[in-house]
Design a protein around this motif. Structure first.
Motif, PDB file in Angstrom:
ATOM      1  N   GLU A   1      11.326  13.227  -5.250  1.00  0.00           N
ATOM      2  CA  GLU A   1      11.288  12.434  -4.014  1.00  0.00           C
ATOM      3  C   GLU A   1      10.099  11.481  -3.970  1.00  0.00           C
ATOM      4  N   HIS A   2       9.064  11.754  -4.758  1.00  0.00           N
ATOM      5  CA  HIS A   2       7.934  10.829  -4.839  1.00  0.00           C
ATOM      6  C   HIS A   2       8.241   9.628  -5.722  1.00  0.00           C
ATOM      7  N   PHE A   3       9.329   9.740  -6.502  1.00  0.00           N
ATOM      8  CA  PHE A   3       9.610   8.719  -7.502  1.00  0.00           C
ATOM      9  C   PHE A   3      11.023   8.163  -7.390  1.00  0.00           C
ATOM     10  N   PHE A   4      11.561   8.196  -6.159  1.00  0.00           N
ATOM     11  CA  PHE A   4      12.830   7.523  -5.868  1.00  0.00           C
ATOM     12  C   PHE A   4      13.928   7.971  -6.828  1.00  0.00           C
ATOM     13  N   ASP A   5      13.866   9.258  -7.183  1.00  0.00           N
ATOM     14  CA  ASP A   5      14.840   9.849  -8.110  1.00  0.00           C
ATOM     15  C   ASP A   5      14.894   9.097  -9.442  1.00  0.00           C
ATOM     16  N   GLY A   6      13.783   8.445  -9.799  1.00  0.00           N
ATOM     17  CA  GLY A   6      13.718   7.731 -11.071  1.00  0.00           C
ATOM     18  C   GLY A   6      14.402   6.382 -11.080  1.00  0.00           C
ATOM     19  N   ASP A   7      14.769   5.856  -9.914  1.00  0.00           N
ATOM     20  CA  ASP A   7      15.568   4.630  -9.822  1.00  0.00           C
ATOM     21  C   ASP A   7      14.705   3.444  -9.388  1.00  0.00           C
ATOM     22  N   PRO A   8      14.472   2.453 -10.251  1.00  0.00           N
ATOM     23  CA  PRO A   8      13.652   1.290  -9.876  1.00  0.00           C
ATOM     24  C   PRO A   8      14.218   0.506  -8.694  1.00  0.00           C
ATOM     25  N   GLU A   9      15.550   0.442  -8.590  1.00  0.00           N
ATOM     26  CA  GLU A   9      16.130  -0.314  -7.481  1.00  0.00           C
ATOM     27  C   GLU A   9      15.838   0.353  -6.140  1.00  0.00           C
TER      28      GLU A   9
ATOM     29  N   ASP B   1      13.722  -1.381  -3.107  1.00  0.00           N
ATOM     30  CA  ASP B   1      14.263  -1.401  -1.752  1.00  0.00           C
ATOM     31  C   ASP B   1      13.269  -0.768  -0.776  1.00  0.00           C
ATOM     32  N   PHE B   2      12.620   0.313  -1.216  1.00  0.00           N
ATOM     33  CA  PHE B   2      11.593   0.962  -0.394  1.00  0.00           C
ATOM     34  C   PHE B   2      10.465  -0.013  -0.072  1.00  0.00           C
ATOM     35  N   ILE B   3      10.001  -0.748  -1.092  1.00  0.00           N
ATOM     36  CA  ILE B   3       8.906  -1.699  -0.885  1.00  0.00           C
ATOM     37  C   ILE B   3       9.331  -2.803   0.083  1.00  0.00           C
ATOM     38  N   LEU B   4      10.520  -3.365  -0.148  1.00  0.00           N
ATOM     39  CA  LEU B   4      10.967  -4.477   0.697  1.00  0.00           C
ATOM     40  C   LEU B   4      11.166  -4.040   2.146  1.00  0.00           C
ATOM     41  N   HIS B   5      11.571  -2.787   2.352  1.00  0.00           N
ATOM     42  CA  HIS B   5      11.783  -2.315   3.720  1.00  0.00           C
ATOM     43  C   HIS B   5      10.476  -2.063   4.473  1.00  0.00           C
ATOM     44  N   GLN B   6       9.339  -2.217   3.793  1.00  0.00           N
ATOM     45  CA  GLN B   6       8.064  -2.157   4.513  1.00  0.00           C
ATOM     46  C   GLN B   6       7.839  -3.436   5.321  1.00  0.00           C
TER      47      GLN B   6
ATOM     48  N   PRO C   1       0.806  -1.229   0.000  1.00  0.00           N
ATOM     49  CA  PRO C   1       0.000   0.000   0.000  1.00  0.00           C
ATOM     50  C   PRO C   1       0.838   1.277   0.000  1.00  0.00           C
ATOM     51  N   ALA C   2       2.033   1.221   0.573  1.00  0.00           N
ATOM     52  CA  ALA C   2       2.873   2.414   0.606  1.00  0.00           C
ATOM     53  C   ALA C   2       3.336   2.806  -0.793  1.00  0.00           C
ATOM     54  N   MET C   3       3.470   1.838  -1.688  1.00  0.00           N
ATOM     55  CA  MET C   3       3.863   2.142  -3.068  1.00  0.00           C
ATOM     56  C   MET C   3       2.657   2.660  -3.860  1.00  0.00           C
ATOM     57  N   ALA C   4       1.523   2.021  -3.680  1.00  0.00           N
ATOM     58  CA  ALA C   4       0.335   2.365  -4.456  1.00  0.00           C
ATOM     59  C   ALA C   4      -0.483   3.472  -3.828  1.00  0.00           C
ATOM     60  N   ASP C   5      -0.313   3.715  -2.522  1.00  0.00           N
ATOM     61  CA  ASP C   5      -1.109   4.701  -1.779  1.00  0.00           C
ATOM     62  C   ASP C   5      -2.598   4.389  -1.903  1.00  0.00           C
TER      63      ASP C   5
END
Length: 745
Positions: free
Chosen positions: A521-529, A533-538, A377-381
Motif C-alpha cells: 500500500e506504500h507503493f501503489f501495488d507496484g503500479d507507476p500509473e 494518479d496519486f500525485i496528480l490528485h494532490q 511532498p506527499a510522494m517524497a514525504d
C-alpha cells in the motif's frame, strides 16, 4: 561493447521484428498490418531537463517516426532528442535481468540471464539482511542519469527507513549553485530570460547559445530591442561574443570579480540603498569586505582589465536588469558556492528583485519540487526526510554540515570511506555512472568490497557495472508512463509503447521492490500509473485518465497568479510573512546559516590551486556541447558519434604554438593525479592563454575524470573541483616521428 555505425544500427532496426515472435516478419506476412497510432513521450537526453516533448507514430508496438510535439511548451527537438529512437532500437540494449557468475575482480563477470522473480528475491534478501544486521542506513539508494526515477526511489528509501539517498546532483551537478541561490535568496533561482522591460542582462558563466528552451533566441531579441548584455565567462563563447562587455576572469576568481564590481557600485552610489536597507541583511559587512577590491586589485586577481570592471558596473546600474546563471560550472571549484554567491549579490545590490524587467521569483503549483523531482511532498514525504531524527542518521552530517542542513540528499562523494568503515554494505543504483566521480577507479574498488550491489540501466556499461551483482533492464523514454513532464502549472502525461524484451520502467522496478521489502500500500501495488494518479490528485483538477484523454493538448493544474514584489505580502515564505525564506528573513549578503556551521558568512574570494613548472595549464573539465550530454549519448546513439567521435580539447593558439601542437594533433594530458589522457587538439581562441577545456564523458584512454584531484573539494558543497586542475599537455609521439594517429572510441 560492440561499436556500431549508423548503417549497422539502421540495419538492426529494420531487422528488429525478428526479435519478438509477436512482431516477426513471418507473423506480419500472415496477419493484417498492425494499426497505426500516435503516442507521446518526453526526451530524457538532458538529465530529464528540460523534458522536451516527442510525438511519435507507431505501428503495433513499433515506432516508425518521431517529430516535435508542438502542443508541448518545450517542443524543440535537438540532435540528442532526434537520435533517441536509434537508442531505443540499439541491438546492444539490455533487455533481460542479468546476474554475475564470476567473482568480483574477474576480467569477465560471467553475466547470465535470470528471471525477474530471481532478481527481485535476491535484491530484497540482501537489502533486508543488511538492514537487520547493520541498520537501514547501510543500504545506499542512488539515482543518476536520467533523473526520471527519483520520486519512486526517494519513496523506496523513505519506507525502507534509509536516509542514505543520493543522486548525481548531490555528487556533482546543479545543487552546488542551488546552495548559493538558497543562501542568498532563500530559494533556488538561476535567473530568467530578459523581458521587454529588461535594460541590461548578465550572462553568468554559461554559454546560453548551447542551452535549450529558446534562451538564445530571447537574448538575441532583447539585444535587438536595445538591451545591453554583460557576459561573465572565462571562455570566449557565443554568449561572450554577443555581449556589449565580456568579462573573462581567471577560473575560480568570480567572487573577486563580483566584489570589484560591487565596490564600484557602492563607491559611486549606484546601488539601490532604500531596497538594501529594508530587504537585505549584512550589507555593511559586505561593503567593508569589498572595499579592498579596487579595480586595480581586482584586475591583478582576475585578469579582467580595471576599466572593463568599472564600465561593467556602470552598465549594470542602468537597469532594471536580470541574469542567467550556469547550472553547474561555477560550483565546480574549491570555492564554488562562494564564487556563485558573489555574482548573485549583484542583482540584490541594485534591487532588481521580482520587479518588471528584473529577476522574477516564480511560484509553482504548491508542492511541486524541481530540486529532487519529488513532484509532490506527499510522494517524497519531505517531512520525514527533514525530521531531526532522520537527519541525525545521515552519513554526511559531520563532513558537510551546511549541505546536510540545506539538502535532503546525502552527498555520496565519500563513498569509498563509508565502505571502508563498514557504513555502507549494499548499493541500489538507477542510471549509475561511476565516472561522475574523480578517480573513478577508487570508487569502483569500493563497490567491489560491498556485500551486494545492483544497477538498473538501458545498457550494460563496462565501467560502472563491473562490480555489480545484478543488472536490471530499464525501459526507455518511449516505454515509460512515469514521470509526467511539468512546465510550471502545465502537465504533459505520456502515451508510450510497451517495453521491449523484459525491460521495466524505473518507477515500476522501485515500486515493485518496495512491495517486497515493505508494504504494497506504500507503493501503489507496484503500479507507476497509480502513483502518477496519486500525485496528480494532490492538485485540484489533476487526473491521469483525464489528462491522457486530452492529448495532444497539455493539461494544467492551478497555480498562484503571477505578480511582482511577492516578498512584500509573504508569498515567498512558507509562513506567509513578508520577506524571504532565509534565516534572517531577508536577502543575505552575510549568511547566518553558513556562519552557524563555521563557514564564512560572506562570499569570500579564495585563490585556486597554483600551477607549477611541470603542470602549467588549467583544465576546465566539463565544458558542454549542445549535441552531447555525458557518456550516455556516445555509443548509445551513434548518430551523435558522427558529429564528434572522440575527445576534443580546446587550446589557445599561443599555448599550442609553444608546444608544437597543430589542429588535429593527438595530444596527451597529464595531471599530478593521473594520466595520460588522449585527445584531439582544437586550436581555438575560445579559451584564454594558460587554459584548456574538455568535455567529460569519454571513456577508457580519453576519460578526463582520471586526471582529477579527489581530495580538492568545495568545503560547503563537497563538490569536486573539476574546473581547477593543473595539467600539462604534449603532442603524442610515435617512435622517432610524430604521426596523426587516432583509435576511435
Amino acid at each position: 561493447m560492440q561499436k556500431l555505425s549508423r548503417r549497422q544500427i539502421l540495419k538492426a532496426i529494420s531487422a528488429l521484428p525478428a526479435v519478438s515472435p509477436a512482431t516477426s516478419v513471418l507473423a506480419q506476412a500472415s496477419n493484417p498490418q498492425p494499426q497505426e497510432w500516435t503516442g507521446f513521450a518526453i526526451c530524457d537526453s538532458c538529465n530529464h531537463v528540460p523534458s522536451c516533448g516527442i510525438q511519435f507514430q507507431a505501428q503495433g508496438n513499433n515506432i516508425i517516426s518521431i517529430q516535435n510535439w508542438k502542443e508541448n511548451p518545450r517542443h524543440w527537438l535537438c540532435s540528442k532528442g532526434m537520435s533517441t529512437l536509434q537508442r531505443l532500437y540499439n541491438p546492444n540494449r539490455l533487455l533481460y535481468p542479468m546476474k554475475r557468475t564470476a567473482p568480483k575482480g574477474a576480467a569477465d563477470p560471467g553475466w547470465v540471464r535470470i528471471t525477474w522473480d530471481e532478481a527481485y528475491k535476491t535484491i530484497a534478501a540482501n537489502m533486508l539482511a543488511a538492514k537487520k544486521k547493520y541498520g537501514p542506513e547501510s543500504v545506499m539508494f542512488y539515482a543518476g542519469d536520467p533523473k526520471e526515477p527519483r520520486p519512486s526511489i526517494y519513496r523506496l528509501a523513505r519506507y525502507f527507513d534509509s536516509p542514505t539517498w543520493a543522486t548525481e546532483s548531490s555528487a556533482a551537478c546543479r545543487s552546488g549553485c542551488m546552495m548559493a541561490e538558497q543562501l542568498n535568496f532563500g530559494q533556488p533561482n538561476n535567473g530568467a530570460t530578459p523581458t521587454k522591460d529588461t535594460k541590461v542582462y548578465m550572462i553568468m558563466a554559461t554559454n546560453v547559445w548551447a542551452q535549450p528552451l529558446g534562451w538564445w533566441e530571447a537574448i538575441k531579441a532583447a539585444k535587438a530591442r536595445g538591451c545591453k548584455i554583460i557576459t561573465v565567462d572565462t571562455r570566449r563563447t557565443k554568449a561572450a561574443e554577443i555581449a556589449d562587455i565580456h568579462l573573462a576572469p581567471a577560473i575560480g576568481t568570480d567572487a573577486a570579480l563580483a566584489a570589484g564590481i560591487a565596490r564600484v557600485l557602492i563607491k559611486e552610489n549606484l546601488i539601490n540603498k532604500p531596497f538594501i536597507d529594508q530587504w537585505t541583511h549584512g550589507f555593511e559587512e559586505y561593503a567593508k569586505y569589498v572595499d579592498q577590491f579596487t579595480p586595480e586589485k581586482t584586475q591583478e586577481i582576475t585578469g579582467v582589465p580595471a576599466d572593463k570592471i568599472v564600465a561593467a558596473a556602470r552598465l549594470w546600474a542602468q537597469g532594471p536588469g536580470s541574469f542567467t546563471l550556469t547550472t553547474q560550472s561555477l560550483s565546480h571549484n574549491s570555492n564554488g558556492v562562494n564564487n556563485t554567491r558573489g555574482l548573485l549579490l549583484l542583482p540584490i545590490l541594485m534591487g532588481y528583485i521580482d520587479i518588471p524587467g528584473g529577476v522574477p521569483f516564480g511560484q509553482p503549483p504548491k508542492g511541486l519540487s524541481m530540486a529532487a523531482f519529488g513532484l509532490h511532498p506527499a510522494m517524497a514525504d519531505k517531512k520525514w526526510w527533514n525530521s531531526p531524527e532522520v537527519k541525525a542518521r545521515r552519513l554526511d552530517k559531520d563532513e558537510l554540515p551546511l549541505w546536510h542542513d540545506l539538502q535532503d540528499q546525502t552527498s555520496p562523494n565519500n563513498l569509498p570511506e563509508w565502505v571502508r568503515d563498514g557504513k555502507v554494505k549494499v548499493f541500489c543504483g538507477w542510471g549509475f555512472n561511476v565516472n561522475i566521480w574523480p578517480q573513478p577507479d577508487v570508487y569502483n574498488d569500493a563497490l567491489s568490497k560491498l556485500d551486494f550491489a545492483f544497477a538498473t540501466d538501458y545498457f550494460h556499461r563496462k565501467d560502472s557495472h563491473r562490480n555489480m551483482d545484478i543488472i536490471l533492464p530499464a525501459a526507455m523514454n518511449y516505454e515509460r508512463h512515469a514521470p509526467f513532464g511539468w512546465y510550471g502549472p502545465n502537465i504533459a502525461v505520456r502515451k508510450p509503447i510497451k517495453p521491449l524484451g523484459e525491460a521495466k520502467e524505473d518507477w515500476r522496478i522501485a515500486l515493485e521492490l518496495g512491495c517486497i521489502v515493505d508494504k504494497p500500500e506504500h507503493f501503489f501495488d507496484g503500479d507507476p500509473e497509480k502513483a502518477l494518479d496519486f500525485i496528480l490528485h494532490q492538485y485540484e483538477g489533476g487526473d491521469l485518465v483525464k489528462f491522457r484523454n486530452a492529448l495532444p493538448q497539455i493539461s494544467r493544474i492551478p497555480a498562484p497568479k503571477p505578480g511582482f514584489k511577492k516578498y512584500e505580502d509573504g508569498r515567498l515564505r512558507p509562513d506567509g510573512k513578508p520577506g524571504f525564506n532565509t534565516l534572517s528573513g531577508k536577502l543575505d549578503f552575510f549568511s547566518d546559516r553558513a556562519a552557524k556551521f563555521g563557514y564564512p558568512g560572506l562570499p569570500v574570494y579564495k585563490p585556486m590551486t597554483e600551477l607549477s613548472k611541470d603542470f602549467d595549464l588549467r583544465l576546465m573539465n566539463g565544458s558542454r556541447k549542445p549535441y552531447i550530454t555525458h557518456s550516455k549519448t556516445r555509443t548509445d546513439q551513434p548518430y551523435l558519434m558522427e558529429i564528434e567521435d572522440c575527445l576534443h580539447v580546446n587550446i589557445n593558439p599561443k599555448d599550442a604554438e609553444a608546444r608544437g601542437i597543430k589542429e588535429g594533433d593527438t595530444i596527451l594530458i597529464t595531471s599530478p593525479y593521473g594520466g595520460p589522457v588522449e585527445a584531439k587538439a582544437v586550436v581555438s581562441l575560445i579559451v584564454p592563454v594558460g587554459t584548456i577545456d574538455a568535455q567529460y564523458g569519454w571513456l577508457d584512454n580519453q576519460n578526463t575524470q582520471k586526471l582529477m584531484n579527489r581530495g580538492n573539494r568545495d568545503p560547503l558543497s563537497g563538490y569536486p573541483s573539476y574546473f581547477e586542475n593543473p595539467v600539462r599537455i604534449e603532442k603524442k609521439a610515435y617512435g622517432d616521428r610524430h604521426e596523426q594517429i587516432w583509435n576511435h572510441c
